[in-house]
Design an enzyme around this catalytic site. Sequence first.
Site, PDB file in Angstrom:
ATOM      1  N   HIS A 111     -22.251   6.962  12.359  1.00  0.00           N
ATOM      2  CA  HIS A 111     -22.021   8.135  11.510  1.00  0.00           C
ATOM      3  C   HIS A 111     -21.570   7.801  10.096  1.00  0.00           C
ATOM      4  CE1 HIS A 111     -21.440  11.211  15.037  1.00  0.00           C
ATOM      5  NE2 HIS A 111     -22.554  10.504  15.141  1.00  0.00           N
ATOM      6  N   ARG A 119     -28.456  13.547   9.013  1.00  0.00           N
ATOM      7  CA  ARG A 119     -27.429  14.399   8.402  1.00  0.00           C
ATOM      8  C   ARG A 119     -26.252  13.595   7.836  1.00  0.00           C
ATOM      9  NH1 ARG A 119     -26.270  14.274  13.801  1.00  0.00           N
ATOM     10  NH2 ARG A 119     -24.095  14.501  14.478  1.00  0.00           N
ATOM     11  N   HIS A 179      -1.329 -13.022   8.686  1.00  0.00           N
ATOM     12  CA  HIS A 179      -0.703 -13.644   9.857  1.00  0.00           C
ATOM     13  C   HIS A 179      -0.675 -12.698  11.056  1.00  0.00           C
ATOM     14  CE1 HIS A 179       2.224 -11.549   7.412  1.00  0.00           C
ATOM     15  NE2 HIS A 179       3.015 -11.422   8.463  1.00  0.00           N
TER      16      HIS A 179
HETATM   17  C1  RB5 Z   1       2.630  -7.992   8.557  1.00  0.00           C
HETATM   18  O1  RB5 Z   1       3.872  -8.107   9.172  1.00  0.00           O
HETATM   19  C2  RB5 Z   1       2.094  -6.584   8.678  1.00  0.00           C
HETATM   20  O2  RB5 Z   1       2.812  -5.730   7.849  1.00  0.00           O
HETATM   21  C3  RB5 Z   1       0.633  -6.552   8.331  1.00  0.00           C
HETATM   22  O3  RB5 Z   1      -0.042  -7.406   9.197  1.00  0.00           O
HETATM   23  C4  RB5 Z   1      -0.065  -5.231   8.456  1.00  0.00           C
HETATM   24  O4  RB5 Z   1       0.235  -4.586   9.656  1.00  0.00           O
HETATM   25  C5  RB5 Z   1       0.029  -4.347   7.299  1.00  0.00           C
HETATM   26  O5  RB5 Z   1      -0.605  -3.270   7.214  1.00  0.00           O
END
Ligand code: RB5
Length: 146
Positions: free
Chosen positions: A100, A134, A11
């Site tokens: 890289h 490299r 989300h």
């Molecule tokens: C969700 O609130 C948030 O924790 C998630 O999107 C993320 O940032 C986690 O690493």
Amino acid sequence: MKQIIPIASDHGGYEMKQYLIEKLQDGGYEVKDFGTHSADSVDYPDMIHPLAKAIQNGEYPLGIILCGSGNGAQMSANKHPHVRAALCWNVELARLARQHNDANIIALPGRFVSKETAWEMIQVFLTTDFEGGRHEKRVAKIEQIG
Ligand code: RB5
């Protein structure tokens, strides 16, 4: 034939994912959307692991993942063999991740970059080649953890 770009978010990256899907389609790419499909709260590994598995299996060469910070998405993806997910927040980092590190996934912090920067990063990430040379043996060593 159109290149298919897999994309996934929780989300925290949902709004940015929807924006990027539109830009990708306008830009001539086909998109495989691994979700999430609304702004309702979800757990990022549930969307990121299936995308990373598809990269791991060679179904797609490059992919895009997002969450709020980009960290949870990147950490989940990098559990998969042959996946090199790079957390990027500006265009130069996106370019270097390909040149890289031969990164095959870009992880974006959906809540901390502008839409314009995100789209610019995606365009650079999808069109920049690995330099090899490299960097070849360094990238090979990433999976040599034992
Ligand atoms: C969700 O609130 C948030 O924790 C998630 O999107 C993320 O940032 C986690 O690493």
